[in-house]
Design a protein around this motif. Structure first.
Motif, PDB file in Angstrom:
ATOM      1  N   GLN A  38       0.013  -0.734  -0.554  1.00 56.60           N
ATOM      2  CA  GLN A  38       1.188  -0.712  -1.422  1.00 56.60           C
ATOM      3  C   GLN A  38       1.658  -2.150  -1.629  1.00 56.60           C
ATOM      4  O   GLN A  38       2.156  -2.773  -0.719  1.00 56.60           O
ATOM      5  CB  GLN A  38       2.315   0.123  -0.804  1.00 56.60           C
ATOM      6  CG  GLN A  38       1.902   1.513  -0.346  1.00 56.60           C
ATOM      7  CD  GLN A  38       1.218   2.322  -1.427  1.00 56.60           C
ATOM      8  OE1 GLN A  38       1.654   2.359  -2.552  1.00 56.60           O
ATOM      9  NE2 GLN A  38       0.133   2.983  -1.054  1.00 56.60           N
ATOM     10  N   SER A  39       1.495  -2.657  -2.815  1.00 58.64           N
ATOM     11  CA  SER A  39       1.847  -4.040  -3.113  1.00 58.64           C
ATOM     12  C   SER A  39       3.181  -4.097  -3.855  1.00 58.64           C
ATOM     13  O   SER A  39       3.406  -3.354  -4.798  1.00 58.64           O
ATOM     14  CB  SER A  39       0.763  -4.686  -3.969  1.00 58.64           C
ATOM     15  OG  SER A  39       1.129  -5.986  -4.323  1.00 58.64           O
ATOM     16  N   LYS A  40       4.043  -4.990  -3.408  1.00 56.44           N
ATOM     17  CA  LYS A  40       5.310  -5.224  -4.105  1.00 56.44           C
ATOM     18  C   LYS A  40       5.222  -6.483  -4.973  1.00 56.44           C
ATOM     19  O   LYS A  40       6.206  -6.930  -5.527  1.00 56.44           O
ATOM     20  CB  LYS A  40       6.435  -5.331  -3.080  1.00 56.44           C
ATOM     21  CG  LYS A  40       6.701  -4.023  -2.355  1.00 56.44           C
ATOM     22  CD  LYS A  40       7.695  -4.207  -1.239  1.00 56.44           C
ATOM     23  CE  LYS A  40       7.968  -2.939  -0.490  1.00 56.44           C
ATOM     24  NZ  LYS A  40       6.827  -2.337   0.153  1.00 56.44           N
ATOM     25  N   SER A  41       4.043  -7.018  -5.061  1.00 58.81           N
ATOM     26  CA  SER A  41       3.799  -8.237  -5.820  1.00 58.81           C
ATOM     27  C   SER A  41       3.577  -7.912  -7.294  1.00 58.81           C
ATOM     28  O   SER A  41       3.256  -6.781  -7.665  1.00 58.81           O
ATOM     29  CB  SER A  41       2.562  -8.940  -5.253  1.00 58.81           C
ATOM     30  OG  SER A  41       2.142  -9.968  -6.095  1.00 58.81           O
ATOM     31  N   ASN A  43       1.148  -9.192  -8.760  1.00 51.69           N
ATOM     32  CA  ASN A  43      -0.307  -9.213  -8.850  1.00 51.69           C
ATOM     33  C   ASN A  43      -0.853  -7.933  -8.212  1.00 51.69           C
ATOM     34  O   ASN A  43      -0.769  -7.769  -7.000  1.00 51.69           O
ATOM     35  CB  ASN A  43      -0.886 -10.431  -8.121  1.00 51.69           C
ATOM     36  CG  ASN A  43      -0.406 -11.725  -8.728  1.00 51.69           C
ATOM     37  OD1 ASN A  43      -0.235 -11.811  -9.930  1.00 51.69           O
ATOM     38  ND2 ASN A  43      -0.199 -12.722  -7.899  1.00 51.69           N
ATOM     39  N   PRO A  44      -1.388  -7.040  -9.015  1.00 52.12           N
ATOM     40  CA  PRO A  44      -1.881  -5.773  -8.448  1.00 52.12           C
ATOM     41  C   PRO A  44      -3.108  -5.991  -7.565  1.00 52.12           C
ATOM     42  O   PRO A  44      -3.884  -6.926  -7.780  1.00 52.12           O
ATOM     43  CB  PRO A  44      -2.236  -4.948  -9.679  1.00 52.12           C
ATOM     44  CG  PRO A  44      -2.501  -5.949 -10.746  1.00 52.12           C
ATOM     45  CD  PRO A  44      -1.618  -7.138 -10.454  1.00 52.12           C
ATOM     46  N   GLN A  45      -3.240  -5.131  -6.572  1.00 54.34           N
ATOM     47  CA  GLN A  45      -4.436  -5.145  -5.733  1.00 54.34           C
ATOM     48  C   GLN A  45      -5.592  -4.509  -6.488  1.00 54.34           C
ATOM     49  O   GLN A  45      -5.392  -3.770  -7.454  1.00 54.34           O
ATOM     50  CB  GLN A  45      -4.191  -4.347  -4.456  1.00 54.34           C
ATOM     51  CG  GLN A  45      -3.209  -4.963  -3.504  1.00 54.34           C
ATOM     52  CD  GLN A  45      -3.170  -4.201  -2.181  1.00 54.34           C
ATOM     53  OE1 GLN A  45      -4.077  -3.460  -1.844  1.00 54.34           O
ATOM     54  NE2 GLN A  45      -2.109  -4.411  -1.428  1.00 54.34           N
ATOM     55  N   SER A  81     -10.796 -12.731  -2.118  1.00 55.47           N
ATOM     56  CA  SER A  81     -10.585 -11.293  -2.320  1.00 55.47           C
ATOM     57  C   SER A  81     -11.436 -10.475  -1.357  1.00 55.47           C
ATOM     58  O   SER A  81     -10.992  -9.440  -0.863  1.00 55.47           O
ATOM     59  CB  SER A  81     -10.913 -10.890  -3.759  1.00 55.47           C
ATOM     60  OG  SER A  81      -9.942 -11.408  -4.643  1.00 55.47           O
ATOM     61  N   ASN A  84      -9.549 -10.599   1.894  1.00 54.26           N
ATOM     62  CA  ASN A  84      -8.345  -9.761   1.815  1.00 54.26           C
ATOM     63  C   ASN A  84      -8.692  -8.272   1.837  1.00 54.26           C
ATOM     64  O   ASN A  84      -8.049  -7.489   2.544  1.00 54.26           O
ATOM     65  CB  ASN A  84      -7.537 -10.089   0.558  1.00 54.26           C
ATOM     66  CG  ASN A  84      -6.858 -11.440   0.642  1.00 54.26           C
ATOM     67  OD1 ASN A  84      -6.681 -11.999   1.717  1.00 54.26           O
ATOM     68  ND2 ASN A  84      -6.501 -11.979  -0.510  1.00 54.26           N
ATOM     69  N   CYS A  88      -7.565  -5.615   4.739  1.00 57.90           N
ATOM     70  CA  CYS A  88      -6.754  -4.424   4.414  1.00 57.90           C
ATOM     71  C   CYS A  88      -7.450  -3.140   4.832  1.00 57.90           C
ATOM     72  O   CYS A  88      -6.835  -2.259   5.447  1.00 57.90           O
ATOM     73  CB  CYS A  88      -6.448  -4.387   2.917  1.00 57.90           C
ATOM     74  SG  CYS A  88      -5.249  -5.616   2.380  1.00 57.90           S
TER      75      CYS A  88
END
Length: 104
Positions: A38-41, A43-45, A81, A84, A88
């Motif tokens: 769940q990203s709050k950025s 920039n989507p994952q 990436s 990352n 994750c």
């Protein structure tokens, strides 16, 4: 390409990710709701399925048989990436340890 292999050439899917399409889907179902994705950025994952594929491709090779650059080139992403995604997915998998690992 991954979806094509998954649907039409499961042996090629297995060759790259070292799991069957069914097991891939099971793992994906278990980890998809994990908060790490769940990203709050702004920039989507990457989609979780792509992150899992990157992780499995890298984890399925031992030692110097594959580099971060090899995985990045295969997935069409940056080396950062790959790191990352691997982090994750590893967090999500470790949190689901009891669902994945059981003794007979």
């Amino acid at each position: 390409m991954l979806i094509h292999h998954k649907e039409h050439h499961p042996h090629l899917f297995w060759q790259k990710l070292h799991v069957s399409p069914e097991i891939f889907d099971d793992i994906l179902d278990y980890i998809s709701d994990h908060p790490i994705f769940q990203s709050k950025s702004n920039n989507p994952q990457l989609p979780i399925s792509i992150q899992l594929a990157i992780f499995l491709n890298q984890a399925g090779h031992y030692g110097n048989t594959i580099t971060l650059e090899d995985v990045a080139q295969w997935a069409g992403v940056s080396v950062g990436s790959v790191v990352n995604c691997t982090n994750c997915v590893m967090i999500a998998v470790l949190d689901a340890h009891d669902q994945f690992i059981c003794f007979p």
